[in-house]
Design a protein around this motif. Structure first.
Motif: not given
Ligand code: FES
Ligand code: FES
Length: 167
Positions: A21-24, A58-62
């Motif tokens: 995920l983007l956030v990670h 960003s927890c919902t975007v790869f």
């Protein structure tokens, strides 16, 4: 997979799992931990960043979906030691308590003020409706965004003096 993106003005690359995920990517690969994780289920908005100028959770975007694009996080708001008007607004109007929601709240606010320099209270409340705050009751958050709106409009007026009435 190789991901290349521009984040807060800097070009960065990383090799990532397709499912990352983007956030990670932002927090763990790029070590920009100002973006928070509150729920992981698209509910709280703590992870909000700007993707090509638009607020996303960003927890919902790869991470791979951000490849070739521009990401802005809370770390990019302050420039050369000067706080962004939104940061100043949250400081002056006490728009935070624990601060957990604040980075996401501020990124949503920045995007709002970019597209609407003078939002009404209702428009502000609608804009931040995807960002949850468990502490403040939202009153001072709204005041903080109104403060930022006024500051940004004053700064713009100073840069672009009115020409109306001039020959
Ligand atoms: S962590 Fe992304 S919406 Fe809560
Ligand atoms: S200030 Fe604590 S969650 Fe918003």
């Amino acid at each position: 997979m190789r991901v290349q993106l521009t984040i807060n003005g800097a070009s960065r690359e990383a090799d990532v799992e397709p499912r990352l995920l983007l956030v990670h990517l932002i927090r763990e690969n790029l070590l920009l931990t100002g973006t928070h994780i509150g729920c992981d289920t698209t509910s709280c908005g703590a992870c909000t960043v700007l993707l090509d100028g638009r607020p996303v959770k960003s927890c919902t975007v790869f991470a791979v979906q951000a490849s070739g694009r521009t990401v802005s996080t809370v770390e990019g708001l302050e420039q050369n030691g000067v706080l962004h008007a939104v940061q100043e607004g949250f400081t002056k109007e006490h728009g935070l308590q624990c601060g957990f929601c604040t980075p996401g709240m501020m990124m949503t606010s920045v995007a709002l003020l970019e597209r609407n320099a003078a939002p009404t209270e209702l428009q502000i409340r609608q804009a931040i409706s995807g960002n949850l705050c468990r502490c403040t009751g939202y009153v001072n958050i709204v005041k903080a965004i109104q403060h930022a709106s006024a500051t940004m409009r004053e700064a713009k007026a100073e840069k672009e003096p009115a020409t109306a009435g001039r020959a």
